[in-house]
Design an enzyme around this catalytic site. Structure first.
Site, PDB file in Angstrom:
ATOM      1  N   HIS A  41       0.814  -1.217   0.000  1.00  0.00           N
ATOM      2  CA  HIS A  41       0.000   0.000   0.000  1.00  0.00           C
ATOM      3  C   HIS A  41       0.850   1.271   0.000  1.00  0.00           C
ATOM      4  CE1 HIS A  41       0.226   0.306   4.528  1.00  0.00           C
ATOM      5  NE2 HIS A  41       0.051   1.576   4.268  1.00  0.00           N
ATOM      6  N   ASP A  88      -0.217  -7.423   1.866  1.00  0.00           N
ATOM      7  CA  ASP A  88       0.285  -6.043   1.789  1.00  0.00           C
ATOM      8  C   ASP A  88       1.809  -6.052   1.856  1.00  0.00           C
ATOM      9  OD1 ASP A  88       0.443  -3.316   1.767  1.00  0.00           O
ATOM     10  OD2 ASP A  88      -0.219  -3.049   3.849  1.00  0.00           O
ATOM     11  N   SER A 185       4.248   2.729   8.007  1.00  0.00           N
ATOM     12  CA  SER A 185       3.900   1.668   7.065  1.00  0.00           C
ATOM     13  C   SER A 185       5.065   1.278   6.175  1.00  0.00           C
ATOM     14  CB  SER A 185       2.763   2.130   6.157  1.00  0.00           C
ATOM     15  OG  SER A 185       1.560   2.078   6.846  1.00  0.00           O
TER      16      SER A 185
HETATM   17  C1  4AZ Z   1      -1.585   3.564   8.851  1.00  0.00           C
HETATM   18  O1  4AZ Z   1      -2.572   4.270   8.759  1.00  0.00           O
HETATM   19  C2  4AZ Z   1      -1.413   2.702  10.045  1.00  0.00           C
HETATM   20  N1  4AZ Z   1      -1.265   0.795  14.656  1.00  0.00           N
HETATM   21  C3  4AZ Z   1      -0.259   1.971  10.198  1.00  0.00           C
HETATM   22  C4  4AZ Z   1      -0.098   1.169  11.323  1.00  0.00           C
HETATM   23  C5  4AZ Z   1      -1.090   1.102  12.259  1.00  0.00           C
HETATM   24  C6  4AZ Z   1      -2.247   1.839  12.112  1.00  0.00           C
HETATM   25  C7  4AZ Z   1      -2.411   2.638  10.992  1.00  0.00           C
HETATM   26  C8  4AZ Z   1      -0.892   0.191  13.441  1.00  0.00           C
HETATM   27  O2  4AZ Z   1      -0.741   3.556   7.964  1.00  0.00           O
END
Ligand code: 4AZ
Length: 241
Positions: A41, A88, A185
């Site tokens: 993503h 992902d 991420s």
């Molecule tokens: C995000 O929005 C996201 N708590 C990444 C990790 C987590 C929550 C949201 C994990 O990219």
């Protein structure tokens, strides 16, 4: 990272920053050679949109010692589903530098992390490390790379009964005070075995907000994708593990 601490400049040597249109929106992990692991993503199939920054620590530092790599090809997992976040996971194949056979110049601050080959290698309860420039508890993205320890959690499906899929894995702490968050991420969750070898056990993927009790962070379970990684990198990783 929610509940994290500041890293020292060369603490997380496999951490990379994925830059799109001049902005760092995601992390990634260096697997060695010309290969970077991240979340599907985080990327699109357009390699020219991305840069990979190595040995970045402070995003806004005046002294820039980072190495920038260009992307030759974006390999998104064939099963990736942008709605469900299934599979992902993605590999960035970097461009070879002109006149050499390498994708990176020699830099002692950069080190590759190993790819785990079996989902048995680490068990629930094991403490592993997450890192990233993503949001903290107050919702601020970070200038300095942060890190935190999180434990691997069994029964991820009990926390997310409707959204859990094979290939996903949960990690966090029981209080929900330590977690990855938006902006982390694609970055690595790294576990060390008793002999000190570091494995990228997870890729930061999603979660119900950040640091909420009962809602741990969800990661792509890298060992589940070992075969895909091995084939996509043309067996490159086996030379190192
Ligand atoms: C995000 O929005 C996201 N708590 C990444 C990790 C987590 C929550 C949201 C994990 O990219």
């Amino acid at each position: 990272v929610v509940g994290g601490q500041e890293t020292t400049p060369t603490q997380i040597q496999w951490q990379v920053a994925i830059q799109e249109e001049g902005k760092v929106n995601c992390g990634g992990a260096y697997l060695g050679g010309c290969w970077v692991l991240t979340a599907a993503h985080c990327v699109r199939p357009k390699p020219e949109s991305f840069r990979v920054k190595f040995s970045l620590w402070m995003k806004r530092s005046k002294i820039d010692t980072t190495d920038i790599a260009f992307v030759k090809k974006v390999h998104i997992h064939y099963g990736y589903n942008a709605k469900t976040y299934e599979n992902d996971i993605a590999l960035l194949e970097l461009k070879v530098l002109g006149g050499s056979q390498q994708c990176l110049s020699e830099n002692p601050a950069i080190r590759a992390v190993c790819v785990p080959w079996s989902i048995q290698q680490f068990q629930p309860g094991h403490n592993c490390t997450i890192s990233g420039w993503g949001r903290d508890r107050e919702g601020n993205t970070q200038d300095k790379l942060l890190w935190a320890n999180v434990a691997l959690i069994e029964n991820c499906h009990e926390h997310y009964p409707d959204r859990y899929r094979p290939g996903m894995m949960c990690a966090g702490d029981v209080e929900g005070s330590v977690d990855s968050c938006q902006g982390d991420s694609g970055g690595p969750l790294v576990c060390q075995d008793p002999s000190g070898v570091s494995y990228v056990w997870g890729v930061v993927s999603w979660g119900e907000r950040c640091g909420q009790k009962g809602y741990p962070g969800v990661y792509s379970q890298v060992a589940h994708y070992y075969e895909w990684i091995r084939v996509t990198t043309d067996k490159y990783i086996t030379k190192y593990n």
